[in-house]
Design an enzyme around this catalytic site. Sequence first.
Site, PDB file in Angstrom:
ATOM      1  N   ARG A   1       0.821  -1.216   0.000  1.00  9.89           N
ATOM      2  CA  ARG A   1       0.000   0.000   0.000  1.00  9.89           C
ATOM      3  C   ARG A   1       0.854   1.266   0.000  1.00  9.89           C
ATOM      4  O   ARG A   1       0.461   2.270  -0.577  1.00  9.89           O
ATOM      5  CB  ARG A   1      -0.930   0.007   1.217  1.00  9.89           C
ATOM      6  CG  ARG A   1      -2.155  -0.857   0.988  1.00  9.89           C
ATOM      7  CD  ARG A   1      -3.053  -0.826   2.180  1.00  9.89           C
ATOM      8  NE  ARG A   1      -4.356  -1.394   1.860  1.00  9.89           N
ATOM      9  CZ  ARG A   1      -5.283  -1.648   2.767  1.00  9.89           C
ATOM     10  NH1 ARG A   1      -5.053  -1.388   4.041  1.00  9.89           N
ATOM     11  NH2 ARG A   1      -6.438  -2.155   2.417  1.00  9.89           N
TER      12      ARG A   1
ATOM     13  N   LYS B   1     -17.885 -18.651   3.400  1.00  8.10           N
ATOM     14  CA  LYS B   1     -19.297 -18.496   3.730  1.00  8.10           C
ATOM     15  C   LYS B   1     -20.111 -17.753   2.688  1.00  8.10           C
ATOM     16  O   LYS B   1     -19.713 -16.685   2.225  1.00  8.10           O
ATOM     17  CB  LYS B   1     -19.436 -17.734   5.050  1.00  8.10           C
ATOM     18  CG  LYS B   1     -19.044 -18.556   6.244  1.00  8.10           C
ATOM     19  CD  LYS B   1     -19.274 -17.737   7.475  1.00  8.10           C
ATOM     20  CE  LYS B   1     -19.208 -18.599   8.722  1.00  8.10           C
ATOM     21  NZ  LYS B   1     -19.361 -17.764   9.910  1.00  8.10           N
TER      22      LYS B   1
ATOM     23  N   GLY C   1      -7.671 -10.153   0.366  1.00 11.54           N
ATOM     24  CA  GLY C   1      -6.419 -10.644   0.943  1.00 11.54           C
ATOM     25  C   GLY C   1      -6.005 -12.030   0.477  1.00 11.54           C
ATOM     26  O   GLY C   1      -4.872 -12.229   0.031  1.00 11.54           O
TER      27      GLY C   1
ATOM     28  N   GLY D   1     -12.108  -4.423   2.044  1.00  9.20           N
ATOM     29  CA  GLY D   1     -13.528  -4.113   2.223  1.00  9.20           C
ATOM     30  C   GLY D   1     -14.076  -3.228   1.108  1.00  9.20           C
ATOM     31  O   GLY D   1     -15.215  -3.405   0.661  1.00  9.20           O
TER      32      GLY D   1
HETATM   33  C1  3PG Z   1      -8.281  -1.880   5.447  1.00 12.60           C
HETATM   34  O1  3PG Z   1      -7.196  -2.263   5.864  1.00 12.60           O
HETATM   35  O2  3PG Z   1      -9.206  -2.655   5.168  1.00 12.60           O
HETATM   36  C2  3PG Z   1      -8.444  -0.413   5.162  1.00 12.60           C
HETATM   37  O3  3PG Z   1      -7.282   0.280   5.445  1.00 12.60           O
HETATM   38  C3  3PG Z   1      -9.646   0.139   5.885  1.00 12.60           C
HETATM   39  O4  3PG Z   1      -9.484  -0.022   7.247  1.00 12.60           O
HETATM   40  P1  3PG Z   1     -10.757  -0.059   8.204  1.00 12.60           P
HETATM   41  O5  3PG Z   1     -11.480  -1.332   7.873  1.00 12.60           O
HETATM   42  O6  3PG Z   1     -10.220  -0.018   9.591  1.00 12.60           O
HETATM   43  O7  3PG Z   1     -11.591   1.152   7.874  1.00 12.60           O
END
Ligand code: 3PG
Length: 403
Positions: free
Chosen positions: A46, A204, A357, A380
Site C-alpha cells: 500500500r 461463507k 487478501g 472491504g
Molecule cells: C483496510 O485495511 O481494510 C483499510 O485500510 C480500511 O481499514 P478499516 O477497515 O479499519 O476502515
Amino acid sequence: MNFLRFSDLCASGQATGKRVFIRADLNVPLEAGALDGALQITEDTRIRASLPAMRMALDAGAAVMVTSHLGRPSEGLWRPEDSLAPVAARLSELLGRPVPLIADWVDGGFEVQPGQLVLLENCRLNQGEKKNSPELAAKLGRLCDIFVHDAFGTAHRAEGTTYGIAETAPLACAGPLLAAEMDAISKALANPQRPLLAIVAGSKVSTKLTILQSLSDKVDGLIVGGGIANTFMLAAGLPIGNSLAEPDLLDQARAVMAAMKARGAEVPIPTDVVVAKRFAADAEATVKAVADVAADDLILDIGPATAARLAAQLEGAGTIVWNGPVGVFEFEAFAGGTEAIARAIASSPAFSIAGGGDTLAAIAKYGIEPQVGYISTGGGAFLEVLEGRTLPAFEVLARRAAA
Ligand code: 3PG
Ligand code: MG
C-alpha cells in the site's frame, strides 16, 4: 463517473505552489521485531502504491501533506503503537528524502514549503474523524488548497479525511491510485467486454451473499468456490458429506441460480472435487465425482475435471473478476483448483481484476501479478464495489466535480 483528476490539475499547473493534502491508505501490517521489539512493516504494497500521487505533487511544486489511518485507534488517545513513525521511515527510504512526521496537526501551525512533503500523524487519532464531525471537516478543509483522495482501501468509509474534507476543501480530486481503481472497476463492471465471468469464493455464503446477488444480474458466469460452492452444491441436491456449508442459505443460493438461469447465464457447479477425512495439510487427498462424496468426506478443493472446464471458460472470457480462492490452497494437496484458476486468468486474453487478501496471496504464490489486468489495493472497499454500492469517495468526488 465524472471526477477531477489530480494528474490533470498538475498538468495544467494548478497544483504549483499550492497546499496539497493527500489522503492515502498507508494502513500496512506491522509486527514487533525479534531483536528490539520495535514495530516493523511486514508488507508495504500500500505504501508503494501510494507513491505516484506524492511524486506527482512534489514534481508539480506543491507543498505536500500526506495522512493515513493506521489500525483502529481510539480518538484523542495517543499510544506509540498507533504512530505512523514506521511508515514515515519507509516513505523516506522510498522517496529518497526526509519525511517529517507531524503530530497534533489539525489546527495547522506546522511548516511545509512548496517542494516539501510531510506526513501527518494517524488521522484516526483526531476527535471526530470516525463520525466525520462538521467541526473537524471545517478545520481539515482550511489546511489545504487541493484535497487529493488517493485512499482506495478506505474509499468505503465516510470519515473526516475521506469524506468531510472532500466537501470543505477548495478543490477535491482523485489521486492516481484512486483514479486507476475507478477506471479498472468501470472497465470490469460498468462496460465489460463479454463474456463477463466472476469468481466468488470463500468459506461463507453469508458474508458474500450481497455480492452474489448483485453479480447475478450482471455476469454471464458466476463461478463459486470453497464453502460457498458447497452450499450451492447442496442447493443443487448434491451430497457434500461433512463439508463446511450453510444449510439455512439454500433458498438464497437457489434464487441466485434461478436469476442467472432466467438470463441464460449460469453458476457452474463442480462435477468433481478433492476430498479428505480431516482438515490438515497432510490429510490424504482423494479425487471424487460429486455424486460419490461420502458422509464423512470434507470437500477441500474443486477436482481436476472441474478445474479444466472452468479454465477453458476463463480462457474464452472477455472480462474476469476474481475474489477468493476456490480451495484450501495453503495446503499443497488442495491447491490444484486455485492454481488452475490463477494460471487460466494469467493466460486468458480477458481483462481481469482481482482483490481481497486471500486472492492477493494466491496471486503472489503463483507469481501471476504481471498477467492480472488490475490488482486492487482494497479489501472491504473492493467487496463493497462488487456488492454494487457506490463508495462514498466516488460519490463525493463526483458531486464536487459537478458543482
Ligand atoms: C483496510 O485495511 O481494510 C483499510 O485500510 C480500511 O481499514 P478499516 O477497515 O479499519 O476502515
Ligand atoms: Mg478492514
